[in-house]
Design an enzyme around this catalytic site. Sequence first.
Site, short mmCIF file in Angstrom:
data_model
loop_
_atom_site.label_atom_id
_atom_site.label_comp_id
_atom_site.label_asym_id
_atom_site.label_seq_id
_atom_site.Cartn_x
_atom_site.Cartn_y
_atom_site.Cartn_z
N ASP A 192 22.08 -40.49 1.04
CA ASP A 192 21.43 -41.10 -0.12
C ASP A 192 20.47 -42.17 0.39
OD1 ASP A 192 21.58 -41.43 -3.22
OD2 ASP A 192 21.63 -43.48 -2.42
N ASN A 200 8.69 -45.70 -5.31
CA ASN A 200 8.09 -45.16 -6.53
C ASN A 200 7.43 -46.25 -7.36
OD1 ASN A 200 8.64 -42.41 -6.24
ND2 ASN A 200 10.70 -42.62 -7.09
N HIS A 205 4.89 -42.23 -8.11
CA HIS A 205 5.80 -41.10 -7.90
C HIS A 205 5.21 -40.03 -6.99
CE1 HIS A 205 9.05 -42.22 -10.66
NE2 HIS A 205 8.11 -42.77 -11.40
N ASP A 209 7.06 -38.56 -3.75
CA ASP A 209 7.25 -37.15 -3.41
C ASP A 209 6.80 -36.86 -1.99
OD1 ASP A 209 8.26 -36.66 -5.91
OD2 ASP A 209 6.44 -35.72 -6.71
N ASP A 235 16.71 -38.45 -4.48
CA ASP A 235 16.69 -38.87 -3.07
C ASP A 235 18.02 -38.56 -2.39
OD1 ASP A 235 18.18 -40.70 -4.47
OD2 ASP A 235 17.30 -42.48 -3.54
#
Length: 327
Positions: A192, A200, A205, A209, A235
């Site tokens: 994680d 972000n 965003h 990505d 994530d």
Amino acid sequence: MSEQALKQQIQNLKKHNARLARLARDARSKLSAALDGTGLCLWQLDVPTGKLIIYNRRWGSMLGYQPKELNAQFEVWREHLHPEDKQQVLDAFYDHLNGKTPFYEALHRMQHKNGTITWVLDRGRVSEWDDEGNPLKVTGTHIDMTKEKQYEEQLALLANHDPLTGLANRHALIQHFAELKAIGPLCVAFIDLDDFKAVNDTFGHRSGDELLIQLSQRLRRSCPEGTIVGRLGGDEFVLLLPFPLSSLLVNSTAHSCLRAALMPFELDNGEARVGASIGIDEVQSLDDFVNALRRADQSMYQIKHTGKNGVAIGTTLISISRTGTDA
């Protein structure tokens, strides 16, 4: 019949013949246009000579050739069969010719002029025999199936791969989990990312990505052969490590993945940094994917609760790494 009447009859026959020829050309043109619109080629093979009559131009164009660039011969068709499919296709064709099957059918690959692959569905049936019952003519169709096969491959890719990163998705991870568990020792690693939300919020965003794409590539490079790298979404990443928990490869892979996450990411609108909390546990005999993942997740949360950016191996805290140091 007078000579004049005979000449008139001959003239009438010539006009009638010319009219029939025009009708035949028109019918063939319409048939060709209709077949081309469907991607279908109608053909007839003269078995003794190997000559092919092609009723429209799709046959050559399917393989990237101009009209009349390819000779319409059985041998030419056979030469363009894909080497891996050739024997299977020929077996199916001759089985029908020898009366073993009621028709000929084969879905196979052919070699395109530019070196790529064209998928073709062939169907045919003997349409004429000689007095001794030997096949004289075979009539059939070629249908270009390349787009359909590409669509199937895209569907298969979407069914088993994360659309953003190309990593295995949950569905594929469950399948790989069952296969690897049946073979031998297996560990599940839950990864994680730390501070990903800030990326972000700061960069947008789209940049987030891009970071995930770069990280997925780093994770692939950090893992030994045989490891399955997957993304659950957001994530969260998962590794299926085909090694026992005591293996040095488990420890070294986890720390390699941690370093991969800690390295700065060069994005279009700046440099971003994240970290990772990694938990690993070994799969037990009664575990399914959900149970094994849950225990790895519990190990990961030990890192979350002790400062992030580290590795926990097993159900108890065994190893933590912070910014590259072991504690």
